[in-house]
Design a protein around this motif. Sequence first.
Motif, short mmCIF file in Angstrom:
data_model
loop_
_atom_site.label_atom_id
_atom_site.label_comp_id
_atom_site.label_asym_id
_atom_site.label_seq_id
_atom_site.Cartn_x
_atom_site.Cartn_y
_atom_site.Cartn_z
N THR A 87 30.93 27.00 16.43
CA THR A 87 30.41 25.78 15.85
C THR A 87 30.58 24.63 16.84
OG1 THR A 87 32.49 25.09 14.83
CG2 THR A 87 31.08 26.58 13.55
N LEU A 88 29.83 23.57 16.62
CA LEU A 88 29.99 22.40 17.49
C LEU A 88 31.39 21.80 17.35
CD1 LEU A 88 26.58 20.49 17.23
CD2 LEU A 88 27.36 22.11 18.97
N LEU A 158 25.91 26.03 14.45
CA LEU A 158 26.45 27.13 15.24
C LEU A 158 25.62 27.31 16.52
CD1 LEU A 158 28.72 29.36 14.73
CD2 LEU A 158 26.82 30.88 14.15
N VAL A 159 26.32 27.44 17.65
CA VAL A 159 25.66 27.72 18.92
C VAL A 159 25.74 29.22 19.15
CG1 VAL A 159 25.64 27.27 21.40
CG2 VAL A 159 26.31 25.45 19.81
N THR A 160 24.58 29.87 19.16
CA THR A 160 24.52 31.33 19.33
C THR A 160 23.72 31.67 20.58
OG1 THR A 160 22.42 31.75 18.17
CG2 THR A 160 24.38 31.43 16.80
N SER A 161 23.66 32.95 20.87
CA SER A 161 22.87 33.41 22.02
C SER A 161 21.37 33.18 21.79
CB SER A 161 23.12 34.90 22.27
OG SER A 161 22.82 35.66 21.11
N GLY A 163 20.27 30.37 20.32
CA GLY A 163 20.09 28.95 20.14
C GLY A 163 20.87 28.39 18.96
N LEU A 164 20.56 27.16 18.60
CA LEU A 164 21.25 26.47 17.51
C LEU A 164 20.85 27.05 16.16
CD1 LEU A 164 23.03 24.24 18.68
CD2 LEU A 164 21.52 22.56 17.61
N LYS A 165 21.84 27.28 15.29
CA LYS A 165 21.59 27.79 13.95
C LYS A 165 22.32 26.94 12.93
CE LYS A 165 19.50 31.66 15.38
NZ LYS A 165 18.12 32.07 15.03
N ILE A 166 21.71 26.75 11.78
CA ILE A 166 22.32 26.01 10.67
C ILE A 166 22.94 27.01 9.71
CG2 ILE A 166 21.88 24.47 8.73
CD1 ILE A 166 19.56 23.29 10.30
#
Length: 219
Positions: A87-88, A158-161, A163-166
């Motif tokens: 997470t950020l 959330l920063v994932t492989s 990209g950004l996810k809510i």
Amino acid sequence: MKDKIVINNFSIEKLSPTKKKFKNKNKKFSASGFYNNNKVKIYEVFDKNQGILREFISNHKELSTYFPKLITFDDRFIVEEWLTGNTLMELKPSFFQKIKYSFILKRIIKLMWSISYDKEVFDYIDHIYNRVGKKCNLDLSKIPIKINHNDLSLDNILVTSDGLKIIDNEFLGNSRGWILNIKNSFLKDNFKNKKYLSKEQLIELWKIREEWGSNCKEI
């Protein structure tokens, strides 16, 4: 610990609470589990129409890329894939990284607001008033109905492989609650929605939000 829960013939097994208990701070069921050996999240809804809205988002070509994959839902529960990443809040982004992520998040918010959905779902404003035992007497009729997340904090980005996810989509709705989306996030609120409500009304809403937040200690 519960062994399993079945939603639409989808058997979710090896359940564990996402926090300390299966009932979260909103007194709703929230857990991780496994479906076909894949980790998933299952959570209880506030509005029986949230699952249908979640399906609509899942089927939207562009907006779906920013949300976890939907597994199944019914009138009471939604099941999503469990995403991995940081997470950020965990990443503690620098000032310049925050600018980058802010740009992406604003784009996601504007996309949500631009999409037409014909049914009002989950009144977030009514919810936060109810939580503190008060009634909203403000005239909010000028505020249009829009798709909104209602809790875009650093913990829920959330920063994932990929990209950004809510994540943590329990407050997802299509309502007037979007008016608090920016203020209810890490983004700077420049109060650009003056045509929909006065500054005094916004202050009143935010006071209720803060009062509600202070009464929602994790259990």
